[in-house]
Design a protein around this motif. Structure first.
Motif, PDB file in Angstrom:
ATOM      1  N   TYR A 143     -16.534 -29.055 -16.362  1.00  0.00           N
ATOM      2  CA  TYR A 143     -15.122 -29.445 -16.446  1.00  0.00           C
ATOM      3  C   TYR A 143     -14.231 -28.244 -16.152  1.00  0.00           C
ATOM      4  CZ  TYR A 143     -11.572 -32.750 -18.065  1.00  0.00           C
ATOM      5  OH  TYR A 143     -10.531 -33.641 -18.127  1.00  0.00           O
ATOM      6  N   LEU A 144     -12.984 -28.534 -15.813  1.00  0.00           N
ATOM      7  CA  LEU A 144     -12.011 -27.452 -15.667  1.00  0.00           C
ATOM      8  C   LEU A 144     -11.750 -26.805 -17.028  1.00  0.00           C
ATOM      9  CD1 LEU A 144      -9.070 -28.588 -16.873  1.00  0.00           C
ATOM     10  CD2 LEU A 144      -9.108 -29.860 -14.739  1.00  0.00           C
ATOM     11  N   ASN A 145     -11.379 -25.536 -17.021  1.00  0.00           N
ATOM     12  CA  ASN A 145     -11.014 -24.846 -18.256  1.00  0.00           C
ATOM     13  C   ASN A 145      -9.494 -24.903 -18.390  1.00  0.00           C
ATOM     14  OD1 ASN A 145     -10.905 -23.270 -20.551  1.00  0.00           O
ATOM     15  ND2 ASN A 145     -11.208 -21.339 -19.459  1.00  0.00           N
ATOM     16  N   ALA A 199      -7.201 -35.379 -17.674  1.00  0.00           N
ATOM     17  CA  ALA A 199      -6.900 -34.984 -19.053  1.00  0.00           C
ATOM     18  C   ALA A 199      -7.129 -33.484 -19.246  1.00  0.00           C
ATOM     19  CB  ALA A 199      -7.766 -35.773 -20.031  1.00  0.00           C
ATOM     20  N   ALA A 200      -6.214 -32.854 -19.959  1.00  0.00           N
ATOM     21  CA  ALA A 200      -6.322 -31.418 -20.254  1.00  0.00           C
ATOM     22  C   ALA A 200      -7.178 -31.229 -21.507  1.00  0.00           C
ATOM     23  CB  ALA A 200      -4.932 -30.815 -20.432  1.00  0.00           C
ATOM     24  N   PHE A 201      -8.431 -31.653 -21.419  1.00  0.00           N
ATOM     25  CA  PHE A 201      -9.319 -31.571 -22.569  1.00  0.00           C
ATOM     26  C   PHE A 201      -9.663 -30.114 -22.883  1.00  0.00           C
ATOM     27  CE2 PHE A 201     -11.086 -36.004 -21.489  1.00  0.00           C
ATOM     28  CZ  PHE A 201     -10.271 -36.605 -22.429  1.00  0.00           C
ATOM     29  N   SER A 202      -9.741 -29.818 -24.159  1.00  0.00           N
ATOM     30  CA  SER A 202     -10.190 -28.510 -24.624  1.00  0.00           C
ATOM     31  C   SER A 202     -11.695 -28.556 -24.872  1.00  0.00           C
ATOM     32  CB  SER A 202      -9.475 -28.135 -25.916  1.00  0.00           C
ATOM     33  OG  SER A 202      -9.886 -29.024 -26.969  1.00  0.00           O
ATOM     34  N   LYS A 203     -12.265 -27.405 -25.128  1.00  0.00           N
ATOM     35  CA  LYS A 203     -13.680 -27.338 -25.510  1.00  0.00           C
ATOM     36  C   LYS A 203     -13.925 -28.176 -26.758  1.00  0.00           C
ATOM     37  CE  LYS A 203     -17.127 -23.911 -27.023  1.00  0.00           C
ATOM     38  NZ  LYS A 203     -17.068 -24.098 -28.486  1.00  0.00           N
ATOM     39  N   GLU A 204     -12.993 -28.122 -27.712  1.00  0.00           N
ATOM     40  CA  GLU A 204     -13.142 -28.893 -28.949  1.00  0.00           C
ATOM     41  C   GLU A 204     -13.073 -30.397 -28.671  1.00  0.00           C
ATOM     42  OE1 GLU A 204     -12.459 -24.855 -29.679  1.00  0.00           O
ATOM     43  OE2 GLU A 204     -11.136 -26.230 -28.570  1.00  0.00           O
ATOM     44  N   ASP A 205     -12.203 -30.801 -27.761  1.00  0.00           N
ATOM     45  CA  ASP A 205     -12.107 -32.224 -27.402  1.00  0.00           C
ATOM     46  C   ASP A 205     -13.444 -32.742 -26.876  1.00  0.00           C
ATOM     47  OD1 ASP A 205      -9.366 -32.480 -28.018  1.00  0.00           O
ATOM     48  OD2 ASP A 205      -8.769 -31.828 -26.010  1.00  0.00           O
ATOM     49  N   LEU A 206     -13.995 -32.030 -25.903  1.00  0.00           N
ATOM     50  CA  LEU A 206     -15.237 -32.477 -25.287  1.00  0.00           C
ATOM     51  C   LEU A 206     -16.400 -32.410 -26.271  1.00  0.00           C
ATOM     52  CD1 LEU A 206     -14.920 -30.872 -21.736  1.00  0.00           C
ATOM     53  CD2 LEU A 206     -14.669 -33.278 -22.339  1.00  0.00           C
ATOM     54  N   LEU A 215     -24.755 -36.211 -29.051  1.00  0.00           N
ATOM     55  CA  LEU A 215     -25.041 -35.153 -28.084  1.00  0.00           C
ATOM     56  C   LEU A 215     -24.547 -33.831 -28.661  1.00  0.00           C
ATOM     57  CD1 LEU A 215     -23.920 -37.034 -24.847  1.00  0.00           C
ATOM     58  CD2 LEU A 215     -26.273 -36.454 -25.463  1.00  0.00           C
ATOM     59  N   VAL A 216     -25.453 -32.932 -28.946  1.00  0.00           N
ATOM     60  CA  VAL A 216     -25.130 -31.666 -29.612  1.00  0.00           C
ATOM     61  C   VAL A 216     -25.117 -30.542 -28.576  1.00  0.00           C
ATOM     62  CG1 VAL A 216     -25.858 -29.982 -31.338  1.00  0.00           C
ATOM     63  CG2 VAL A 216     -26.052 -32.435 -31.810  1.00  0.00           C
ATOM     64  N   VAL A 217     -23.995 -29.838 -28.491  1.00  0.00           N
ATOM     65  CA  VAL A 217     -23.843 -28.764 -27.516  1.00  0.00           C
ATOM     66  C   VAL A 217     -24.764 -27.596 -27.867  1.00  0.00           C
ATOM     67  CG1 VAL A 217     -22.252 -27.056 -26.541  1.00  0.00           C
ATOM     68  CG2 VAL A 217     -21.485 -29.417 -26.921  1.00  0.00           C
ATOM     69  N   THR A 218     -25.544 -27.176 -26.873  1.00  0.00           N
ATOM     70  CA  THR A 218     -26.469 -26.060 -27.061  1.00  0.00           C
ATOM     71  C   THR A 218     -26.060 -24.820 -26.271  1.00  0.00           C
ATOM     72  OG1 THR A 218     -27.879 -26.895 -25.264  1.00  0.00           O
ATOM     73  CG2 THR A 218     -28.420 -27.592 -27.518  1.00  0.00           C
ATOM     74  N   ASP A 219     -25.295 -25.012 -25.199  1.00  0.00           N
ATOM     75  CA  ASP A 219     -24.898 -23.891 -24.349  1.00  0.00           C
ATOM     76  C   ASP A 219     -23.500 -24.131 -23.803  1.00  0.00           C
ATOM     77  OD1 ASP A 219     -27.543 -22.299 -23.975  1.00  0.00           O
ATOM     78  OD2 ASP A 219     -28.104 -24.371 -23.542  1.00  0.00           O
ATOM     79  N   VAL A 220     -22.754 -23.042 -23.617  1.00  0.00           N
ATOM     80  CA  VAL A 220     -21.420 -23.094 -23.023  1.00  0.00           C
ATOM     81  C   VAL A 220     -21.309 -21.962 -22.003  1.00  0.00           C
ATOM     82  CG1 VAL A 220     -18.929 -23.114 -23.429  1.00  0.00           C
ATOM     83  CG2 VAL A 220     -20.481 -23.944 -25.207  1.00  0.00           C
ATOM     84  N   PHE A 221     -20.954 -22.316 -20.774  1.00  0.00           N
ATOM     85  CA  PHE A 221     -20.799 -21.315 -19.720  1.00  0.00           C
ATOM     86  C   PHE A 221     -19.405 -21.416 -19.106  1.00  0.00           C
ATOM     87  CE2 PHE A 221     -25.380 -22.408 -19.755  1.00  0.00           C
ATOM     88  CZ  PHE A 221     -25.879 -21.171 -20.135  1.00  0.00           C
ATOM     89  N   SER A 234     -12.134 -17.814 -18.100  1.00  0.00           N
ATOM     90  CA  SER A 234     -13.191 -18.527 -17.375  1.00  0.00           C
ATOM     91  C   SER A 234     -12.603 -19.656 -16.533  1.00  0.00           C
ATOM     92  CB  SER A 234     -14.213 -19.108 -18.358  1.00  0.00           C
ATOM     93  OG  SER A 234     -14.896 -18.076 -19.041  1.00  0.00           O
ATOM     94  N   PRO A 235     -12.995 -19.757 -15.265  1.00  0.00           N
ATOM     95  CA  PRO A 235     -12.466 -20.834 -14.422  1.00  0.00           C
ATOM     96  C   PRO A 235     -13.024 -22.213 -14.761  1.00  0.00           C
ATOM     97  CG  PRO A 235     -14.032 -19.508 -13.195  1.00  0.00           C
ATOM     98  CD  PRO A 235     -13.812 -18.813 -14.498  1.00  0.00           C
ATOM     99  N   ARG A 236     -14.222 -22.269 -15.364  1.00  0.00           N
ATOM    100  CA  ARG A 236     -14.846 -23.542 -15.675  1.00  0.00           C
ATOM    101  C   ARG A 236     -15.186 -23.622 -17.166  1.00  0.00           C
ATOM    102  NH1 ARG A 236     -13.503 -26.768 -12.136  1.00  0.00           N
ATOM    103  NH2 ARG A 236     -15.124 -28.189 -12.854  1.00  0.00           N
ATOM    104  N   LEU A 237     -15.425 -24.849 -17.619  1.00  0.00           N
ATOM    105  CA  LEU A 237     -15.960 -25.113 -18.949  1.00  0.00           C
ATOM    106  C   LEU A 237     -17.206 -25.977 -18.745  1.00  0.00           C
ATOM    107  CD1 LEU A 237     -15.941 -25.165 -22.031  1.00  0.00           C
ATOM    108  CD2 LEU A 237     -14.302 -27.060 -21.929  1.00  0.00           C
ATOM    109  N   ILE A 238     -18.356 -25.349 -18.840  1.00  0.00           N
ATOM    110  CA  ILE A 238     -19.628 -26.014 -18.568  1.00  0.00           C
ATOM    111  C   ILE A 238     -20.394 -26.128 -19.883  1.00  0.00           C
ATOM    112  CG2 ILE A 238     -21.803 -25.896 -17.312  1.00  0.00           C
ATOM    113  CD1 ILE A 238     -20.289 -24.216 -15.182  1.00  0.00           C
ATOM    114  N   LEU A 239     -20.598 -27.366 -20.315  1.00  0.00           N
ATOM    115  CA  LEU A 239     -21.288 -27.622 -21.583  1.00  0.00           C
ATOM    116  C   LEU A 239     -22.644 -28.266 -21.302  1.00  0.00           C
ATOM    117  CD1 LEU A 239     -18.352 -29.248 -23.622  1.00  0.00           C
ATOM    118  CD2 LEU A 239     -19.013 -26.844 -23.589  1.00  0.00           C
TER     119      LEU A 239
END
Length: 244
Positions: A143-145, A199-206, A215-221, A234-239
Motif C-alpha cells: 500500500y501507499l504510505n 483511502a488514506a489508510f494508516s498502518k494502524e488502520d490496515l 490475519l496477524v502482521v509478522t513483517d512491515v517493510f 518510506s514510500p510504501r507500506l508493505i505488510l
C-alpha cells in the motif's frame, strides 16, 4: 452506476497512462518477495486485483500455481491469453467470497486496495482474502504510505503520451487521496474525466482490519527493497500477515 474503478480501469486510457510504471522494479520486487517467503514448489497463490496478469505470470513462471482475480472484464480478457495449467484468471469482485481455505499465499500489489466507499466494504475484502487462505497461509498487501504521499502530493500536472493529453489534479480530503484525470485525445469526441479515490489508510488502520479477520502482521517493510518501514520517509507500506 459503476464505481470509478470499474469505469476507469476498463478504458485503454488507464493502461496507456500507467504503462510507464517500472516493470523491471516490479519484477525485481516479486523476485525478492519469492526469495523472502520461500514458498514450496507448486504452492497455490492468489493475486488479488491482478490487472492484465503480468505479475501473476511471473509467479507462475517461477513454478507456482497462480490464480488472478480482477473486477475489470477487459483486463481479465487480456490476462486469459496468458493462461496455462498453472495460471488462470477470473473476473471477480474482491469484496465477495472466492475459494475457501485453498491458497497458501495471497498478494495485493501496487495499491490495488482502498478504493471502496466504506470501511465495511474494505473489511469485506480482507475477509474474502482471509477466508481464501489456509491456516498458516500468508498475505502481503503493498500500500501507499499515507504520510509520505501527503507530504509530496503534486497538486497539478499535465502528461502527454502519444496523441493523448492527461490533465491531472491531486488533493487530500475526507481521509482520501483524490486524483482527477481529464483525458483529451483526437479519437474522443469530447474529453473524458475520471476521479480516482484511495483511502488514506494508516498502518494502524490496515493492521486493525487484518487482525479482525485473523490475519496477524509478522513483517512491515517500507519499500520494494524490503528496507524497514519508517513512517515519514518510506514510500510504501508493505505488510505481511499470517492466517491464524
Amino acid at each position: 452506476m459503476a464505481e470509478w474503478f470499474e469505469a476507469w480501469f476498463n478504458t485503454p486510457y488507464y493502461h496507456k497512462l500507467y504503462v510507464e510504471r517500472d516493470e523491471q522494479e516490479a519484477a525485481a520486487f516479486i523476485t525478492k518477495l519469492i526469495d523472502y517467503l520461500k514458498p514450496e514448489p507448486g504452492a497455490r497463490m492468489l493475486d488479488i486485483a491482478c490487472g492484465k496478469g503480468r505479475h501473476a505470470k511471473q509467479l507462475a513462471d517461477a513454478g507456482y500455481d497462480v490464480t488472478g482475480i480482477d473486477i475489470s472484464p477487459d483486463s481479465i480478457t487480456e490476462a486469459q491469453l496468458l493462461e496455462h495449467d498453472q495460471l488462470r484468471f477470473y473476473v471477480h469482485d474482491m469484496r465477495l467470497p472466492f475459494l475457501i481455505n485453498y491458497f497458501q499465499f495471497a498478494f495485493n500489489f501496487f495499491t490495488s486496495f482502498g478504493y471502496f466507499r466504506t470501511r465495511r466494504e474494505h473489511s469485506n475484502a480482507i475477509r474474502t482474502i482471509a477466508q481464501s487462505l489456509q491456516p498458516g497461509g500468508k498475505f502481503l498487501i503493498d500500500y501507499l504510505n499515507t504520510p509520505y504521499v501527503a507530504e509530496r502530493l503534486v497538486p497539478a500536472e499535465t502528461k502527454t503520451i502519444g496523441t493523448t493529453v492527461y490533465g491531472i489534479k491531486r488533493w487530500l480530503a475526507d481521509a482520501h487521496f483524490y486524483k482527477e484525470i481529464t483525458v483529451t485525445d483526437p479519437a474522443l469526441p469530447t474529453p473524458m474525466t475520471f476521479t480516482e479515490r484511495v483511502a488514506a489508510f494508516s498502518k494502524e488502520d490496515l493492521t486493525g482490519m487484518l487482525n479482525k479477520h485473523g490475519l496477524v502482521v509478522t513483517d512491515v517493510f517500507g519499500d520494494y527493497l524490503f528496507n524497514d518501514w519508517n513512517e515519514p520517509h518510506s514510500p510504501r507500506l508493505i505488510l505481511i500477515a499470517e492466517k491464524q
